[in-house]
Design a protein around this motif. Structure first.
Motif, PDB file in Angstrom:
ATOM      1  N   ALA A 245       0.840  -1.205   0.000  1.00  0.00           N
ATOM      2  CA  ALA A 245       0.000   0.000   0.000  1.00  0.00           C
ATOM      3  C   ALA A 245       0.871   1.249   0.000  1.00  0.00           C
ATOM      4  O   ALA A 245       0.616   2.205  -0.753  1.00  0.00           O
TER       5      ALA A 245
ATOM      6  N   ARG B 285       2.410   1.688  -3.454  1.00  0.00           N
ATOM      7  CA  ARG B 285       1.444   2.149  -4.477  1.00  0.00           C
ATOM      8  C   ARG B 285       1.105   3.618  -4.262  1.00  0.00           C
ATOM      9  O   ARG B 285       1.006   4.394  -5.217  1.00  0.00           O
ATOM     10  N   LEU B 286       0.961   4.010  -2.988  1.00  0.00           N
ATOM     11  CA  LEU B 286       0.645   5.417  -2.697  1.00  0.00           C
ATOM     12  C   LEU B 286       1.804   6.314  -3.090  1.00  0.00           C
ATOM     13  O   LEU B 286       1.617   7.354  -3.735  1.00  0.00           O
TER      14      LEU B 286
ATOM     15  N   LYS C  98      -9.459  -7.427   7.515  1.00  0.00           N
ATOM     16  CA  LYS C  98      -8.364  -6.486   7.802  1.00  0.00           C
ATOM     17  C   LYS C  98      -8.821  -5.481   8.849  1.00  0.00           C
ATOM     18  O   LYS C  98     -10.010  -5.199   8.990  1.00  0.00           O
TER      19      LYS C  98
ATOM     20  N   GLU D  74      -7.284   8.864  -5.835  1.00  0.00           N
ATOM     21  CA  GLU D  74      -7.254   8.274  -7.176  1.00  0.00           C
ATOM     22  C   GLU D  74      -6.301   7.076  -7.160  1.00  0.00           C
ATOM     23  O   GLU D  74      -5.247   7.127  -6.520  1.00  0.00           O
ATOM     24  N   PHE D  75      -6.690   6.020  -7.878  1.00  0.00           N
ATOM     25  CA  PHE D  75      -5.882   4.801  -7.888  1.00  0.00           C
ATOM     26  C   PHE D  75      -5.233   4.585  -9.248  1.00  0.00           C
ATOM     27  O   PHE D  75      -5.465   5.338 -10.191  1.00  0.00           O
ATOM     28  N   GLU D  76      -4.456   3.479  -9.332  1.00  0.00           N
ATOM     29  CA  GLU D  76      -3.734   3.217 -10.584  1.00  0.00           C
ATOM     30  C   GLU D  76      -4.681   2.804 -11.710  1.00  0.00           C
ATOM     31  O   GLU D  76      -4.375   2.976 -12.874  1.00  0.00           O
TER      32      GLU D  76
ATOM     33  N   GLU E  70      -5.113   8.167   3.274  1.00  0.00           N
ATOM     34  CA  GLU E  70      -4.774   7.643   1.945  1.00  0.00           C
ATOM     35  C   GLU E  70      -4.092   6.285   2.011  1.00  0.00           C
ATOM     36  O   GLU E  70      -4.346   5.403   1.191  1.00  0.00           O
ATOM     37  N   HIS E  71      -3.191   6.127   2.979  1.00  0.00           N
ATOM     38  CA  HIS E  71      -2.453   4.862   3.088  1.00  0.00           C
ATOM     39  C   HIS E  71      -3.438   3.713   3.315  1.00  0.00           C
ATOM     40  O   HIS E  71      -3.347   2.668   2.659  1.00  0.00           O
TER      41      HIS E  71
ATOM     42  N   PHE F  47      -5.256   2.652   0.177  1.00  0.00           N
ATOM     43  CA  PHE F  47      -4.498   1.756  -0.698  1.00  0.00           C
ATOM     44  C   PHE F  47      -4.338   0.366  -0.060  1.00  0.00           C
ATOM     45  O   PHE F  47      -4.250  -0.638  -0.762  1.00  0.00           O
ATOM     46  N   TYR F  48      -4.304   0.324   1.285  1.00  0.00           N
ATOM     47  CA  TYR F  48      -4.166  -0.955   1.992  1.00  0.00           C
ATOM     48  C   TYR F  48      -5.433  -1.803   1.811  1.00  0.00           C
ATOM     49  O   TYR F  48      -5.362  -3.008   1.594  1.00  0.00           O
TER      50      TYR F  48
ATOM     51  N   LEU G  94      -7.975  -1.204  -0.556  1.00  0.00           N
ATOM     52  CA  LEU G  94      -8.322  -1.390  -1.974  1.00  0.00           C
ATOM     53  C   LEU G  94      -7.099  -1.865  -2.760  1.00  0.00           C
ATOM     54  O   LEU G  94      -6.425  -1.076  -3.420  1.00  0.00           O
ATOM     55  N   THR G  95      -6.850  -3.152  -2.667  1.00  0.00           N
ATOM     56  CA  THR G  95      -5.779  -3.750  -3.480  1.00  0.00           C
ATOM     57  C   THR G  95      -6.286  -3.846  -4.918  1.00  0.00           C
ATOM     58  O   THR G  95      -7.505  -3.761  -5.151  1.00  0.00           O
ATOM     59  N   PRO G  96      -5.399  -4.034  -5.898  1.00  0.00           N
ATOM     60  CA  PRO G  96      -5.863  -4.184  -7.288  1.00  0.00           C
ATOM     61  C   PRO G  96      -6.902  -5.303  -7.429  1.00  0.00           C
ATOM     62  O   PRO G  96      -7.871  -5.161  -8.185  1.00  0.00           O
TER      63      PRO G  96
ATOM     64  N   MET H 278     -10.274  -4.073  -6.017  1.00  0.00           N
ATOM     65  CA  MET H 278     -10.894  -3.098  -6.935  1.00  0.00           C
ATOM     66  C   MET H 278     -11.556  -3.835  -8.092  1.00  0.00           C
ATOM     67  O   MET H 278     -12.647  -3.468  -8.537  1.00  0.00           O
TER      68      MET H 278
ATOM     69  N   GLU I 176      -8.115 -15.237   6.428  1.00  0.00           N
ATOM     70  CA  GLU I 176      -7.246 -16.211   5.744  1.00  0.00           C
ATOM     71  C   GLU I 176      -6.355 -16.923   6.729  1.00  0.00           C
ATOM     72  O   GLU I 176      -6.008 -16.377   7.751  1.00  0.00           O
TER      73      GLU I 176
END
Lengths: 179, 285
Positions: free
Chosen positions: A129, A132-133, B155, B187-189, B204-205, B208-209, B211-213, B216, B285
C-alpha cells in the motif's frame, strides 16, 4: 489608459497562475515525501518481523539459519533504489526461512510461528500500500515537472523528478509462499 | 416436513383473517361513502373500527410470516442460526455511515443477523425519502430504496472510507456542519476504477491498503453484474455494501396463499449474499 488596465489584469492573472502551479508542485512534493516516509515505516516493520522470524526459526534450526546473510536494517541515508534492494533482501530471507521451516513440523505448528506468518502477511500488504501510494504521488509530481506550463516553473525553481519504488522480482511473479 | 406443514397451515389461518378484515374494511368504507351522499357523512366513520382491526391482523400476519419464512429460508442457505429483527436498522446507524443519500424520512425493516464461516453479517431493507410540502402540494422523492449489508472484515479498519459511483458534481460524504470524518478524494492506478467510482478516505495509506488491485477488480465486477447503483464503505472495522434496487424484499401478500408464497419464494437474494462473502474474500485467511 485602458491598455494599462488590461496589461495589469494579464499580469495579475499570470501571477496567480504561477503561484498556483508553484503551490501544486510543493503540495505534491510534500505528498511524495510523506509517501516515502510511509515506505520507511513499512520497511522498519518488515525488518522487525524478519528478525523475529529469524529468532523463531533459529530456536529449531540453528545451523541452517547461521548460513543466512545478516538482515540489514533501514538507514535514513538510503536512496529509493537502495530501499527497493533492501525489500528484495527481506523477501529472499523470508523465502529461505519458510523453506527451512518446511523441514520442521514442530516449528510450523508453533503458535509463535503462526502469529508471525499472519503479521508478515499484514506487513507485506502495508508495504504494498505504501509503495502504491508513493508511486501514485511520484507519478503525479513527475507529470507536473515534465508537462507544460508547470515544467517552466519546475525548472526555474529547480524541482526534479523522483524515482519510483520498483516492485521486487518475486512480487512481480506473484510468488505464493505455501506453508 | 410435518412441522412445516403445521406452521404453514397456521400462517394460512392468519392470512385469511387479515384478508377477511381488509375486505370488511373496504366494504364498510364503500357503503359508508355511498350513504354519505344521502347526507349521513358520519357513516363513513363506521369503517374506522374494522380498519383498526384489519391493521392489527395484517401486522400480525406479516410478523409471523417474516419470523418464520425469513429465518427458515436464510437458515436453509447458510446452515446456521439466524436472528430476525423486524424493526430493521436504527436511523443513526445508517445516517452515521454517510454512505447512502440522506432524506427526512427513514424506514427500515427485516434486519437479518447471522455468522457464516467466521463472518458476521447483517442485512436489512432501507428506504430513505425526502418529503417536501408547499402547503398545496406534497412531493416525495425516494433517494434510496434497497438492501443495506454490513459485514465484518478480515483487515483492521481504523479510518473511514466510502466508495460511490462517479458523479459529475462530486459526492463527497458529509457537509460543512456534519460530524462526518474529514476525507479527501483518492485516485488509484486503475483508470477504469477511477472512472466508475469516486473514493473518499480519511487516510490515503489505509485506502491503498484496503483497496488492493484484486479488491478493486471485485468491486468493478460486482457493479457490472448488478444493474443497480451500489455503494461501499469501510468504517469501525465493518464493510458496508448498499444496493439501490428500488425494492423492499420479502414483503408477503395477503392475496396469495401461504403455500404458494413458500413454493415461489425467491432465494436468489440470499444466495447472492452468500456469494458476496466468497467474492469479497471476507473470511479470515
Amino acid at each position: 489608459m485602458e491598455m494599462i488596465w488590461i496589461v495589469i489584469g494579464i499580469v495579475v492573472i499570470v501571477g496567480f497562475m504561477i503561484i498556483n502551479i508553484y503551490n501544486q508542485l510543493v503540495k505534491y512534493k510534500i505528498k511524495v515525501e510523506e509517501g516515502a516516509s510511509g515506505i520507511d515505516v513499512a520497511l522498519v516493520k518488515r525488518y522487525d518481523t524478519i528478525t523475529n522470524l529469524v529468532e523463531c526459526v533459529k530456536g529449531y534450526a540453528k545451523h541452517e539459519t547461521e548460513t543466512l546473510e545478516k538482515v540489514i536494517e533501514l538507514r535514513n541515508s538510503m536512496s529509493m533504489k537502495e530501499k527497493s534492494n533492501l525489500e528484495n533482501q527481506y523477501s529472499e530471507t523470508q523465502t529461505k526461512l519458510f523453506a527451512i521451516a518446511e523441514a520442521y513440523p514442530d516449528l510450523k505448528a508453533s503458535t509463535n510461528f503462526e502469529q508471525l506468518q499472519k503479521s508478515i502477511f499484514d506487513v507485506e500488504e502495508h508495504l504494498q500500500a505504501a509503495r502504491r501510494l508513493y508511486n501514485s504521488n511520484v507519478s503525479i509530481f513527475n507529470q507536473k515537472v515534465e508537462m507544460f506550463p508547470s515544467n517552466l516553473i519546475a525548472s526555474i525553481m529547480k524541482f526534479s523528478k523522483f524515482d519510483f519504488f520498483e516492485a521486487n522480482e518475486n512480487e512481480k511473479q506473484n510468488v505464493n509462499i505455501q506453508i | 416436513m410435518n412441522n412445516k406443514r403445521v406452521i404453514l397451515e397456521e400462517l394460512e389461518g392468519y392470512r385469511k383473517e387479515a384478508l377477511k378484515w381488509t375486505t370488511i374494511t373496504i366494504v364498510t368504507f364503500a357503503i359508508g361513502a355511498l350513504l354519505a351522499i344521502t347526507g349521513f357523512f358520519f357513516l363513513v366513520l363506521v369503517g374506522i373500527i374494522p380498519a383498526i382491526i384489519s391493521g392489527k391482523k395484517n401486522k400480525e400476519f406479516k410478523m409471523r410470516y417474516k419470523n418464520y419464512f425469513l429465518a427458515s429460508q436464510f437458515e436453509e442457505v447458510f446452515e446456521t442460526p439466524v436472528n430476525v429483527d423486524l424493526s430493521g436498522y436504527s436511523e443513526s446507524k445508517i445516517k452515521n455511515s454517510y454512505l447512502i443519500p440522506e432524506g427526512n424520512r427513514f424506514y427500515s425493516d427485516d434486519l437479518i443477523s447471522l455468522e457464516y464461516k467466521g463472518v458476521k453479517i447483517n442485512r436489512g431493507d432501507v428506504t430513505i425519502q425526502t418529503v417536501t410540502s408547499t402547503g398545496k402540494t406534497t412531493t416525495t422523492v425516494t433517494n434510496f430504496q434497497g438492501q443495506y449489508m454490513v459485514f465484518s472484515f478480515p483487515k483492521n479498519i481504523t479510518e473511514f472510507m466510502v466508495i460511490k459511483e462517479n458523479a459529475f458534481f462530486g459526492n463527497k460524504p458529509g457537509g460543512m456542519f456534519s460530524n462526518c470524518p474529514k476525507t479527501s478524494k483518492v485516485e488509484f492506478e486503475s483508470i477504469e476504477f477511477n472512472k466508475m467510482f469516486d473514493v473518499y478516505a480519511s487516510n490515503e495509506h489505509e485506502a491503498f491498503y484496503l483497496l488492493t488491485p484484486q479488491f478493486m477488480q471485485v468491486i468493478m465486477d460486482f457493479r457490472k453484474k448488478n444493474s443497480h447503483e451500489v455503494y461501499f464503505g469501510f468504517m469501525n472495522n465493518e464493510f458496508h455494501v448498499a444496493v439501490n434496487t428500488g425494492k423492499n424484499l420479502f414483503e408477503p401478500s395477503i392475496l396469495k396463499s401461504v403455500t404458494t408464497s413458500d413454493s415461489e419464494f425467491d432465494k436468489g437474494h440470499i444466495y447472492d449474499l452468500k456469494d458476496m462473502i466468497e467474492q469479497f474474500r471476507l473470511m479470515e485467511e
